[in-house]
Structures are given as structure tokens and as C-alpha cells.
Motif scaffolding. Structure first.
Motif, PDB file in Angstrom:
ATOM      1  N   GLU A   5       0.888  -1.166   0.065  1.00 56.77           N
ATOM      2  CA  GLU A   5      -0.119  -0.192  -0.058  1.00 56.77           C
ATOM      3  C   GLU A   5       0.912   1.329  -0.004  1.00 56.77           C
ATOM      4  O   GLU A   5       1.773   1.324   0.734  1.00 56.77           O
ATOM      5  CB  GLU A   5      -0.980  -0.058   1.184  1.00 56.77           C
ATOM      6  CG  GLU A   5      -1.942   1.188   1.292  1.00 56.77           C
ATOM      7  CD  GLU A   5      -3.060   1.025   0.044  1.00 56.77           C
ATOM      8  OE1 GLU A   5      -2.886   1.885  -0.904  1.00 56.77           O
ATOM      9  OE2 GLU A   5      -3.389   0.193  -0.275  1.00 56.77           O
ATOM     10  N   VAL A  14      -4.073   6.230   3.868  1.00 52.44           N
ATOM     11  CA  VAL A  14      -4.164   5.047   4.495  1.00 52.44           C
ATOM     12  C   VAL A  14      -2.992   4.670   5.558  1.00 52.44           C
ATOM     13  O   VAL A  14      -2.882   4.150   6.511  1.00 52.44           O
ATOM     14  CB  VAL A  14      -4.207   3.909   3.143  1.00 52.44           C
ATOM     15  CG1 VAL A  14      -4.181   2.470   4.048  1.00 52.44           C
ATOM     16  CG2 VAL A  14      -5.493   3.861   2.688  1.00 52.44           C
ATOM     17  N   LEU A  15      -1.754   4.908   4.936  1.00 51.75           N
ATOM     18  CA  LEU A  15      -0.498   4.810   5.772  1.00 51.75           C
ATOM     19  C   LEU A  15      -0.690   5.900   7.201  1.00 51.75           C
ATOM     20  O   LEU A  15      -0.153   5.153   8.067  1.00 51.75           O
ATOM     21  CB  LEU A  15       0.504   5.301   4.844  1.00 51.75           C
ATOM     22  CG  LEU A  15       0.872   4.356   3.776  1.00 51.75           C
ATOM     23  CD1 LEU A  15       2.113   4.934   2.802  1.00 51.75           C
ATOM     24  CD2 LEU A  15       1.346   2.990   3.924  1.00 51.75           C
ATOM     25  N   ARG A  54      -3.083   6.467   8.682  1.00 48.74           N
ATOM     26  CA  ARG A  54      -4.159   5.835   9.698  1.00 48.74           C
ATOM     27  C   ARG A  54      -3.337   4.653  10.305  1.00 48.74           C
ATOM     28  O   ARG A  54      -3.669   4.469  11.568  1.00 48.74           O
ATOM     29  CB  ARG A  54      -5.360   5.260   9.111  1.00 48.74           C
ATOM     30  CG  ARG A  54      -6.234   6.288   8.537  1.00 48.74           C
ATOM     31  CD  ARG A  54      -7.800   5.907   8.125  1.00 48.74           C
ATOM     32  NE  ARG A  54      -7.753   4.888   7.165  1.00 48.74           N
ATOM     33  CZ  ARG A  54      -7.821   5.371   6.021  1.00 48.74           C
ATOM     34  NH1 ARG A  54      -8.185   6.567   5.759  1.00 48.74           N
ATOM     35  NH2 ARG A  54      -8.187   4.267   5.071  1.00 48.74           N
ATOM     36  N   LYS A  55      -2.504   4.071   9.667  1.00 44.53           N
ATOM     37  CA  LYS A  55      -1.833   3.005  10.183  1.00 44.53           C
ATOM     38  C   LYS A  55      -0.542   3.576  10.856  1.00 44.53           C
ATOM     39  O   LYS A  55       0.056   2.683  11.620  1.00 44.53           O
ATOM     40  CB  LYS A  55      -1.531   1.820   9.191  1.00 44.53           C
ATOM     41  CG  LYS A  55      -2.731   1.311   8.399  1.00 44.53           C
ATOM     42  CD  LYS A  55      -2.229   0.444   7.547  1.00 44.53           C
ATOM     43  CE  LYS A  55      -3.279  -0.328   6.628  1.00 44.53           C
ATOM     44  NZ  LYS A  55      -2.803  -1.254   5.558  1.00 44.53           N
ATOM     45  N   LEU A 104       1.951   4.753   9.558  1.00 41.10           N
ATOM     46  CA  LEU A 104       3.178   4.573   8.996  1.00 41.10           C
ATOM     47  C   LEU A 104       3.633   5.731   8.021  1.00 41.10           C
ATOM     48  O   LEU A 104       2.624   6.542   7.588  1.00 41.10           O
ATOM     49  CB  LEU A 104       2.821   3.386   7.854  1.00 41.10           C
ATOM     50  CG  LEU A 104       2.641   1.826   8.504  1.00 41.10           C
ATOM     51  CD1 LEU A 104       2.212   0.893   7.450  1.00 41.10           C
ATOM     52  CD2 LEU A 104       3.736   1.282   9.237  1.00 41.10           C
TER      53      LEU A 104
END
Length: 414
Positions: free
Chosen positions: A398, A403-404, A406-407, A409
Motif C-alpha cells: 500500500e 491509509v498509511l 491511519r496505520k 506509517l
């Protein structure tokens, strides 16, 4: 003001318009094939070769013009030159009197058009806010190309060819590119060449093929190339043979066929921002996996649906959602994987590989299968390409910034 939201919107709009005109010219022959085929007495294999020839020269240009724009830093200038060149090449298609003449004209057109998208995506990557990169690149690649190339081209050009001839339709297709080149020249600014560290400058000064080999060692890059090869083969083969299949096998008249094929353009125009924007939120990987699998609906509908034209167009509309992933594997994931100084090079690699392998060999194989086993053979080829693409995409890492984040990262580029 440069880099303001208004300028970014103008940039994306003009690049989308320009690539739409590119595809208007590229799709012209496919839409006009029911008129061209009988006059030039073309076989199915020759029809496939015409699509493949343009893809081949398009791919070579994508490789090297992208690299040239990275080296020179003159993206706008090269874009304007390419736009004028491919517009003039459309006139050559209109005066073709044989397969060989037409094949040569399509080779020249592909060479002129191939550098347009790598340069355009590199301009978007450097000028547009990264939080909107997926949406911006989706619009730049898919919105204009599908409204103008996949929807308007078959509808307008078939009507024009019916009223006059297919030759005059090619002349008509050449005019908009000249206007687009003028708009880009006067309304857009030349992007600044990305600043290089000494280490990056040294790394970027090596052999081009060594740089390509190094890029292909990155997992996301080679997966994007493989999926791209399969899905470009799917796209080019669909457009090379579906218009003839609908008229000669399904029995639709050319006008009805043009509207059915035009539904693909409307679908892809909508998906150009909905799918790209969705990938900004849920991630690149989910849409890259599921939409190729959904694409089997189109060829299955062409073979087995026996209802009216509207129903078949609706099936095509759903299955063609896969078109929304094209800018993701061609531009968004590569540009989020590599540093800006390498963007046009890796984007040229992604697009060039897709065209030279998928765009060249897909129609050749499809045409040979049709000549050997019947005109529905290319549809089974499309189904196979879709299924394999979805499974290969499962290996992606990904890259979507949201998205990263939220994780917890951080995106890493190479």
C-alpha cells in the motif's frame, strides 16, 4: 498564481483535455473500422497489427520522451511539440490507401503520442498537493480520454463517416490537438526541475537501462508493470475488435454500435475520479485487486446477453469500472514509490512496458485467435487477462498517504 488550488485545477483540466484529444485520435481508427475494413480489405490479423503498431511506437516514445523530460526539465515544451505532432499524423490516416500506408501512419501517431502521458503525470506529481494526487492523476488520465476518446469519438466519428466518409472523419480528428497545444503553451507554466541531491544526481546520470533494471527490482514497480501489461492488452484488444464483433456477430447497425461503445467512455469518465478518489481513501491495493476481477462482466455480456442494446451497454458500464485503475498502476503507485526526480522516467517505464507488451501483443494474439477459432475468441482472452491481473495485484504494498497515516506509517520512496 502557480501552485495555488486554482492553478492546480487549471493544470489538471488542460492535461485531461489534451489527453482526451490524444485518445480521440487514437480511438478514431477503432470506431471507424467497420468503414475502413471493407474498403482496404483488412483481415482480423491486420486489424490487430494496426492496433499493435501504434502501441509499439507509443511505448518506445513513452520510455525515451519521459526520460528526456527528466533530463531537460522542459516538460511543457515537449508536451506542446508532441501534441502538434500527433494532430498532424491524423491527416495521414485519412489519406491511407492500403494496409501498409495505414500501418505506417499509425506508427508515426504512436511515436508522437507516447510521451504525452508520462510528461503529464510528472507535471501533476510535481505541481498538485500529494493528498489529492490519486484523484488528480485519475482525472488527468481518464476523464478527458474517456469522454472524448471512448465516448465522443465513436459517436461523432461514426456519424461523420456515415454522412461523408471515414477519410473526412480522420481530418476532423486532427483539429482539436492544435487548439489544445496553444492553450497549454499560453496558460501553463514550465514546472521547475526537481532539486537533486548530489547522490540523486549521480544516481540519475547512469545508463538508462541500468536505471530501468534497478526500478524493476522494487516490488510495487514490477507488479504495476505486470498488471499494466495485462490490462492494457485487455483495453486495446477490446477496442480493436469489439466494434466489429457488435456489428458482424451481434447484428447491431454502426450507429447503435457507436452508442454501445460510447457507454464505455461514459463509464470510464465517471470511474476516472470515483475510483481514483476512492483509492485515496481506502487504498490503492483493494481497487487494484477487485476491479480487474469485475471486468469479466463485459466479455461475458457480449457473448451471452441476448437482450437490447441498452441492457448490453449497462453490462459494459459496470464491467468497465476497471478503467479507473489505469492511472493508479501507470502513475500513482510509481510516483508514490520513487523520488520526484525519477518520476517521468519510472512513469515512462510503467506506461511504455504496458504498451510495448500488452498493447502490442494483445491485439495480435486476439486477431490470430479470431482468424483461427472464430470472432468470439478475443472475448475469452479478455476474461483470462482480467482474472490473472486481479491475482497479481494481491502482492502490492500500500502507498496511499491517507491509509498509511491511519496505520501510523510513513511513505518511503526510493
Amino acid at each position: 498564481m502557480k501552485n495555488s488550488p486554482a492553478y492546480q485545477t487549471l493544470l489538471v483540466f488542460l492535461l485531461a483535455l489534451n489527453f482526451g484529444i490524444v485518445f480521440f485520435d487514437r480511438q478514431a481508427l477503432n470506431a471507424l473500422m467497420p468503414f475502413v475494413e471493407p474498403e482496404l480489405q483488412l483481415s482480423q490479423t491486420q486489424i490487430g497489427l494496426l492496433a499493435s503498431g501504434l502501441s509499439f511506437s507509443w511505448a518506445i516514445a513513452a520510455f525515451f520522451v519521459g526520460r528526456l523530460s527528466d533530463s531537460l526539465g522542459k516538460r511543457k515544451l515537449l508536451l506542446v511539440i508532441a501534441t502538434i505532432a500527433f494532430s498532424l499524423c491524423s491527416f495521414l490516416s485519412g489519406i491511407a490507401t492500403s494496409f501498409v500506408f495505414l500501418f505506417a501512419a499509425r506508427l508515426l501517431m504512436g511515436a508522437a503520442e507516447g510521451g504525452v502521458m508520462p510528461i503529464s503525470h510528472a507535471m501533476v506529481a510535481s505541481e498538485v498537493d500529494p493528498k489529492r494526487r490519486g484523484l488528480a492523476q485519475g482525472v488527468a488520465q481518464n476523464l478527458g480520454s474517456n469522454l472524448l476518446g471512448s465516448f465522443l469519438a465513436p459517436v461523432v466519428l461514426v456519424a461523420f463517416a456515415t454522412a461523408f466518409s471515414w477519410r473526412e472523419a480522420f481530418y476532423l480528428a486532427a483539429v482539436p490537438g492544435l487548439l489544445s497545444a496553444a492553450l497549454i503553451w499560453f496558460m501553463l507554466e514550465e514546472p521547475e526541475k526537481p532539486a537533486e541531491t548530489a547522490e540523486e544526481e549521480k544516481a540519475g546520470s547512469g545508463n538508462y537501462f541500468a536505471d530501468v533494471a534497478a526500478a524493476l527490482q522494487v516490488r510495487n514497480m514490477w507488479i504495476c508493470v505486470v498488471v499494466g501489461v495485462l490490462m492494457v492488452a485487455h483495453f486495446v484488444t477490446t477496442w480493436a475488435f469489439m466494434p466489429l464483433y457488435l456489428t458482424e456477430v451481434k447484428g447491431y447497425d454502426p450507429s447503435t454500435m457507436s452508442w454501445i461503445m460510447g457507454s464505455l467512455g461514459i463509464a470510464a469518465a465517471i470511474y476516472s475520479f470515483t475510483i481514483a478518489g476512492l483509492s485515496d481513501v481506502i487504498g490503492r491495493k483493494p481497487v487494484m485487486v477487485w476491479l480487474p476481477l469485475l471486468a469479466v462482466l463485459g466479455p461475458l455480456g457480449a457473448m451471452y446477453y441476448e437482450g437490447g442494446a441498452f441492457g448490453l451497454a449497462a453490462i459494459f458500464f459496470v464491467g468497465w469500472a476497471v478503467n479507473g485503475v489505469f492511472p493508479i498502476f501507470m502513475a500513482t503507485i510509481p510516483s508514490e514509490t520513487f523520488k520526484p526526480v525519477h518520476h517521468a522516467t519510472v512513469l515512462g517505464l510503467a506506461m511504455g512496458s504496458c504498451e510495448v507488451l500488452g498493447g502490442v501483443f494483445g491485439p495480435i494474439i486476439g486477431g490470430a485467435l479470431n482468424d483461427t477459432f472464430g470472432m468470439d475468441s478475443f472475448l475469452w482472452l479478455l476474461i483470462g487477462l482480467s482474472i490473472v491481473s486481479g491475482f497479481v495485484a494481491m502482492g502490492l504494498k500500500e502507498t496511499a498517504p491517507a491509509v498509511l497515516a491511519r496505520k501510523g506509517l510513513v511513505a518511503e520512496t526510493v
